[in-house]
Design a protein around this motif. Structure first.
Motif, mmCIF file in Angstrom:
data_model
loop_
_atom_site.group_PDB
_atom_site.id
_atom_site.type_symbol
_atom_site.label_atom_id
_atom_site.label_comp_id
_atom_site.label_asym_id
_atom_site.label_seq_id
_atom_site.Cartn_x
_atom_site.Cartn_y
_atom_site.Cartn_z
ATOM 1 N N HIS A 7 0.825 -1.211 0.000
ATOM 2 C CA HIS A 7 0.000 0.000 0.000
ATOM 3 C C HIS A 7 0.862 1.265 0.000
ATOM 4 O O HIS A 7 0.566 2.221 -0.726
ATOM 5 C CB HIS A 7 -0.931 0.011 1.215
ATOM 6 N N LEU A 8 1.911 1.278 0.807
ATOM 7 C CA LEU A 8 2.732 2.483 0.932
ATOM 8 C C LEU A 8 3.517 2.777 -0.343
ATOM 9 O O LEU A 8 3.659 3.937 -0.737
ATOM 10 C CB LEU A 8 3.691 2.341 2.120
ATOM 11 N N ILE A 9 4.030 1.738 -1.000
ATOM 12 C CA ILE A 9 4.794 1.989 -2.225
ATOM 13 C C ILE A 9 3.864 2.430 -3.353
ATOM 14 O O ILE A 9 4.239 3.249 -4.204
ATOM 15 C CB ILE A 9 5.626 0.745 -2.632
ATOM 16 N N LYS A 10 2.641 1.911 -3.380
ATOM 17 C CA LYS A 10 1.674 2.355 -4.385
ATOM 18 C C LYS A 10 1.269 3.807 -4.151
ATOM 19 O O LYS A 10 0.982 4.533 -5.107
ATOM 20 C CB LYS A 10 0.437 1.453 -4.368
ATOM 21 N N ALA A 11 1.256 4.232 -2.885
ATOM 22 C CA ALA A 11 0.956 5.630 -2.586
ATOM 23 C C ALA A 11 2.032 6.553 -3.145
ATOM 24 O O ALA A 11 1.780 7.744 -3.372
ATOM 25 C CB ALA A 11 0.828 5.830 -1.075
ATOM 26 N N HIS A 12 3.239 6.011 -3.378
ATOM 27 C CA HIS A 12 4.337 6.771 -3.982
ATOM 28 C C HIS A 12 4.435 6.522 -5.487
ATOM 29 O O HIS A 12 5.440 6.864 -6.111
ATOM 30 C CB HIS A 12 5.669 6.400 -3.315
ATOM 31 N N ASN A 13 3.404 5.893 -6.062
ATOM 32 C CA ASN A 13 3.369 5.564 -7.497
ATOM 33 C C ASN A 13 4.487 4.610 -7.893
ATOM 34 O O ASN A 13 4.916 4.581 -9.052
ATOM 35 C CB ASN A 13 3.453 6.837 -8.353
ATOM 36 N N GLY A 14 4.960 3.820 -6.919
ATOM 37 C CA GLY A 14 6.014 2.857 -7.180
ATOM 38 C C GLY A 14 5.476 1.445 -7.313
ATOM 39 O O GLY A 14 4.258 1.219 -7.330
ATOM 40 N N VAL B 128 11.683 -3.055 -4.502
ATOM 41 C CA VAL B 128 10.886 -1.830 -4.438
ATOM 42 C C VAL B 128 11.471 -0.839 -5.432
ATOM 43 O O VAL B 128 12.681 -0.600 -5.441
ATOM 44 C CB VAL B 128 10.906 -1.228 -3.022
ATOM 45 N N ILE B 129 10.601 -0.265 -6.284
ATOM 46 C CA ILE B 129 11.052 0.716 -7.273
ATOM 47 C C ILE B 129 10.273 2.013 -7.095
ATOM 48 O O ILE B 129 9.043 2.026 -7.137
ATOM 49 C CB ILE B 129 10.872 0.196 -8.713
ATOM 50 N N LEU B 130 11.020 3.106 -6.872
ATOM 51 C CA LEU B 130 10.430 4.441 -6.840
ATOM 52 C C LEU B 130 10.575 5.048 -8.233
ATOM 53 O O LEU B 130 11.655 4.978 -8.824
ATOM 54 C CB LEU B 130 11.124 5.319 -5.803
ATOM 55 N N PRO B 131 9.515 5.623 -8.788
ATOM 56 C CA PRO B 131 9.573 6.112 -10.174
ATOM 57 C C PRO B 131 10.589 7.226 -10.369
ATOM 58 O O PRO B 131 10.988 7.915 -9.428
ATOM 59 C CB PRO B 131 8.139 6.598 -10.425
ATOM 60 N N GLU B 132 11.000 7.411 -11.611
ATOM 61 C CA GLU B 132 12.026 8.409 -11.944
ATOM 62 C C GLU B 132 11.625 9.816 -11.532
ATOM 63 O O GLU B 132 12.483 10.630 -11.169
ATOM 64 C CB GLU B 132 12.302 8.374 -13.452
ATOM 65 N N LYS B 133 10.332 10.119 -11.588
ATOM 66 C CA LYS B 133 9.901 11.480 -11.266
ATOM 67 C C LYS B 133 10.149 11.840 -9.808
ATOM 68 O O LYS B 133 10.114 13.016 -9.453
ATOM 69 C CB LYS B 133 8.409 11.650 -11.596
#
Length: 354
Positions: free
Chosen positions: A321-328, A344-349
């Motif tokens: 849930h938390l990573i999806k909240a960061h669009n990851g 876990v991948i955080l998007p480039e933006k």
């Protein structure tokens, strides 16, 4: 029967009686009565022949009344006005009304169900908040006093057995506090009340702090924790949420890795995707058919109790849930008996450009 003298008279349809009398040449019968139908003699002529039409009009004008009667008896024409089938119209109206009423009732039921669900969710949140306060207050006292007694505050405890009891009390208190926090956090996330406080921070430092918090548990099992990165990464996000993600994943890796195992944490740049954090262990692994299940609340990585580890089964659900909240994105790859890798991948933006 009238013409043969068997009966004196008969009552019937005036146009039909006139037609049949003329057709059979029954001159000894008189047809009398009134009818609602009116008849006129007419002859059809093409529009492009006006002289013929004028001649025909004059011919009709010269016909006597008796002759008109003969013509009417031989050529009977009836004209009926078209009428609307009101029965069919009413059937259509009733059918349409039934459909409209059905959808209106269904929509009302749906709104009522939604209102009940929202009310139940509010009641759940209120209950969890009250439960948290009522349990945490005495729990904090238990954990605090047990920790103070273990550290010799107020006098050293000499009995090893008593010290072991105190450790069990403190560990149980820590576990219960974790359970409460997980339940409350997941409740906030699912109800949309988890607010992200976003700012720029160093992702490497965040992972290092999470590792320090889990290091003591790893030391208890003689587990080696490695940390690899190619450079410093600064990202935009909620520091508390990202740290919670790392703590949950690393603690899971330590929990399900046997004594003497290894846990490796890696931060790299994934071109076209963003910054990637991988946490790999050589623990018991997850059967392939259960990988999707362990992402659901209250599902645990392993249900065979091989390592005799306790848990709520909420850690991975919170991470997701938390990573999806960061669009990851969050993915698990595992081989049973070999180990597991959590990615876990955080998007480039969200990555600050150097």
């Amino acid at each position: 029967m009238v013409s043969s003298g068997e009966v004196d008279a008969t009552v019937g349809s005036l146009p039909l009686a006139t037609y049949h009398s003329a057709e059979r040449s029954l001159s000894n019968i008189s047809t009398v009565g009134e009818t609602e139908y009116g008849s006129e003699n007419a002859i059809g002529v093409r529009k492009d022949l006006p002289l013929l039409a004028s001649a025909m009009q004059k011919a009709l004008s010269s016909i006597t009344t008796e002759q008109k009667g003969i013509i009417s008896r031989n050529w009977v024409g009836l004209q009926a006005e078209p009428q609307i089938d009101y029965d069919l119209l009413w059937q259509v109206i009733i059918f349409a009304s039934v459909i409209i009423i059905f959808f209106a009732i269904w929509n009302t039921k749906l709104k009522e169900a939604q209102a009940r669900a929202e009310a139940a969710n509010e009641a759940k949140s209120a209950f969890l908040a009250n439960m948290s306060h009522e349990i945490r207050t005495p729990l904090n006292a238990i954990m605090g006093f047990s920790d103070a007694m273990l550290n010799g505050l107020g006098g050293e405890i000499k009995s090893p057995q008593h010290k072991e009891y105190l450790r069990d009390i403190k560990n149980s208190g820590d576990h219960l506090a974790t359970v409460i926090n997980d339940i409350l956090d997941l409740s906030k996330i699912e109800s949309g009340k988890w607010q992200l406080r976003e700012d720029y921070f160093r992702l490497n430092d965040c992972l290092s702090e999470a590792l320090k918090m889990i290091q003591s548990k790893a030391d208890d099992k003689n587990i080696t924790i490695g940390y690899n990165t190619d450079r410093e990464y600064e990202v935009y996000g909620d520091l508390h949420s990202i740290k919670r993600i790392f703590i949950n994943l690393i603690s899971n890796a330590v929990k399900y890795t046997p004594e003497g195992g290894t846990v490796i944490c890696t931060i790299t740049l994934a071109p076209g995707e963003g910054v990637k954090v991988e946490i790999t262990d050589n623990g018991i692994g997850i059967p392939e058919e259960r990988i999707e299940e362990v992402l659901k609340p209250f599902e645990q990585t392993n249900d065979s109790h091989e390592l005799d580890e306790e848990g709520t089964g909420l850690g991975l659900a919170i991470v997701d849930h938390l990573i999806k909240a960061h669009n990851g994105t969050f993915t698990l790859t595992s081989e049973y008996g070999i180990g597991t890798t959590a990615t876990v991948i955080l998007p480039e933006k969200r990555l600050m450009k150097l």
